[in-house]
Write an enzyme that holds these catalytic residues in place. Sequence first.
Site, mmCIF file in Angstrom:
data_model
loop_
_atom_site.group_PDB
_atom_site.id
_atom_site.type_symbol
_atom_site.label_atom_id
_atom_site.label_comp_id
_atom_site.label_asym_id
_atom_site.label_seq_id
_atom_site.Cartn_x
_atom_site.Cartn_y
_atom_site.Cartn_z
ATOM 1 N N ASP A 13 0.815 -1.222 0.000
ATOM 2 C CA ASP A 13 0.000 0.000 0.000
ATOM 3 C C ASP A 13 0.847 1.270 0.000
ATOM 4 O OD1 ASP A 13 -2.256 -1.687 0.287
ATOM 5 O OD2 ASP A 13 -1.883 -1.761 2.446
ATOM 6 N N GLY A 15 1.622 2.995 -2.512
ATOM 7 C CA GLY A 15 1.249 3.898 -3.606
ATOM 8 C C GLY A 15 2.005 3.549 -4.881
ATOM 9 N N LYS A 16 2.303 2.247 -5.049
ATOM 10 C CA LYS A 16 3.063 1.804 -6.218
ATOM 11 C C LYS A 16 2.306 2.084 -7.510
ATOM 12 C CE LYS A 16 3.111 -2.262 -4.384
ATOM 13 N NZ LYS A 16 2.660 -1.960 -3.017
ATOM 14 N N GLY A 17 0.954 1.936 -7.441
ATOM 15 C CA GLY A 17 0.139 2.080 -8.643
ATOM 16 C C GLY A 17 0.399 3.395 -9.359
ATOM 17 N N ASN A 38 -5.076 -9.971 -4.717
ATOM 18 C CA ASN A 38 -4.982 -9.343 -3.394
ATOM 19 C C ASN A 38 -4.256 -8.008 -3.505
ATOM 20 O OD1 ASN A 38 -2.612 -10.616 -4.074
ATOM 21 N ND2 ASN A 38 -2.170 -11.398 -2.051
ATOM 22 N N GLY A 40 -4.081 -4.364 -4.735
ATOM 23 C CA GLY A 40 -5.057 -3.400 -5.207
ATOM 24 C C GLY A 40 -4.368 -2.093 -5.501
ATOM 25 N N HIS A 41 -4.351 -1.703 -6.740
ATOM 26 C CA HIS A 41 -3.748 -0.424 -7.094
ATOM 27 C C HIS A 41 -4.850 0.565 -7.414
ATOM 28 C CE1 HIS A 41 0.139 -2.059 -7.032
ATOM 29 N NE2 HIS A 41 0.106 -2.663 -8.186
ATOM 30 N N ARG A 142 2.492 -29.174 -6.854
ATOM 31 C CA ARG A 142 2.253 -29.670 -8.224
ATOM 32 C C ARG A 142 0.820 -30.126 -8.463
ATOM 33 N NH1 ARG A 142 6.995 -29.858 -5.728
ATOM 34 N NH2 ARG A 142 7.673 -31.989 -6.100
ATOM 35 N N GLN A 223 2.302 -5.733 -3.275
ATOM 36 C CA GLN A 223 2.613 -5.848 -1.845
ATOM 37 C C GLN A 223 3.952 -5.179 -1.516
ATOM 38 O OE1 GLN A 223 1.721 -9.287 -3.259
ATOM 39 N NE2 GLN A 223 -0.392 -8.745 -3.009
ATOM 40 N N THR A 298 -7.584 -0.936 -0.738
ATOM 41 C CA THR A 298 -8.267 -0.887 -2.032
ATOM 42 C C THR A 298 -9.069 -2.162 -2.255
ATOM 43 O OG1 THR A 298 -6.209 0.106 -2.815
ATOM 44 C CG2 THR A 298 -7.842 -0.394 -4.488
ATOM 45 N N GLY A 301 -10.977 -2.889 1.915
ATOM 46 C CA GLY A 301 -11.648 -1.829 2.663
ATOM 47 C C GLY A 301 -11.229 -1.797 4.128
ATOM 48 N N ARG A 304 -6.093 0.526 7.815
ATOM 49 C CA ARG A 304 -4.672 0.193 7.976
ATOM 50 C C ARG A 304 -4.130 0.789 9.268
ATOM 51 N NH1 ARG A 304 -3.828 2.197 1.876
ATOM 52 N NH2 ARG A 304 -4.683 0.376 0.844
ATOM 53 N N LYS A 330 3.146 10.127 -0.760
ATOM 54 C CA LYS A 330 2.259 10.592 0.304
ATOM 55 C C LYS A 330 2.921 11.486 1.343
ATOM 56 C CE LYS A 330 -1.488 7.931 0.776
ATOM 57 N NZ LYS A 330 -2.425 6.813 0.980
#
Length: 435
Positions: A13, A15-17, A38, A40-41, A142, A223, A298, A301, A304, A330
């Site tokens: 989280d 802010g990579k997106g 899992n 979310g951007h 496998r 992540q 994202t 919900g 954090r 941020k």
Amino acid sequence: MPSLAVVGSQWGDEGKGKIVDYLAQEAHVVVRFQGGNNAGHSVMIGEELFKLHHLPSGILRKGKLAVIGNGVVIDPAVLIKEIDALESRGVSVANLRISDRAHVILPYHRLLDGAEERLRKGAKVGTTGRGIGPAYADKATRLGVRMGDLVDVDLLKAKLDFAVPLKQKYLEMCGDDSRLDGRAIMAEYSAHGRRLKPYVTDTGAVVRDALKRKRNILFEGAQGTMLDIDHGTYPYVTSSTTVASNAASGSGVPPSAVGEVFGVVKAYTTRVGEGPFPTELLDETGASIADKGGEFGTTTGRARRCGWLDLMVTKYAHALSGFTGIAMTKIDVLGGFDEVKVCTHYRLDKKKISGIPADLRVLARCEPVYKTLGGWEDLEGATLEKVLKKGFSALPGNMRAYVRFVEKEMGVPVTMLGLGRRRNELLDLRKRKWK
Ligand code: GDP
């Protein structure tokens, strides 16, 4: 831009997106190399918010090849929904390529995710319940079904005939009385296979070919380092390798192909779910950072947990991924405080320690030692406009001092600086002299 990997340096989280979305302008190919839905951007374009779970952020830039690499696990129904949603908003996904080696999340993975988590009672991992862990587990044992198998009816049937009865037994052992219907799964997933077939290919070959043609590749991590299955705060981690080395194997290219690595460092720290968090602020300051930073997942919900920037964590991330630049995000959220703090090291039993202890009981006893720096006013309206136009030198002095402090401690230049949620609220500092 040479080829570049963008990875999270904290607990996700970061802010990579937004960073990937910006850098994608210069890339020809954007590849996701690990994780599942899992991740979310969120990317703001104008006033429109795009939430992506499976698709690489690069999909929002016209003409880029967007690749879901072999290291990713895919929930086909979720992916199809995401494709439909983007197309209905006028975003083309014609340039999407999905690895035939990527593993598929099946209905029993989701059921098992929930059942195993319920069994853990007081020691929950805090998974998103999307079946990602069980899908990666099947890859390792496998039993996995790959995207290539979805488009081959006979192969898919053989795999499901073997896996479904086993999973049924395991579900029962976990106290879940759901009934698995092999035929229904077969029908649903072969339909997904037909729908996604045009996109499924040997993406490793696609990316390697692009490299040969000197194309710029952007490897998009999901992540963060502390959630890495090997290096993170195990067992409160994700089920894949989140550090930069996996950009290569999760995409099917040699390590030498990953030229630069940008570590995304949020100007403070957050984490979702359980596990030790040395700089956590359980007071009003923490609540105000959460509120101002909109720190709610994202994908889930979930609220954090928030705390001051922890350089022990980000230095560890740098040690593992070898950052050539820091994308700090941020920093605007820290505006308005009289002073801000940065954890420079931990003390354990009154002694300074180096590194992150593997034993979480020990990490939980670590006390953060802080350097206090001066605060700055919120950047708003005309002031923000001016900064975005004039660049780093127009930032408030204390904000510049904060950035400089972090880069000096880490020994890595801050190459991008996020000043707000919008796509343009970002300073590109790659050409800035920093020492
Ligand atoms: P990711 O998974 O690392 O991409 O992070 P998320 O998308 O879950 O969370 C990042 C959130 O912060 C999103 O809502 C972004 O719009 C927002 N964001 C990204 N960069 C900045 C920034 O520099 N300032 C502010 N205020 N918000 C940002």
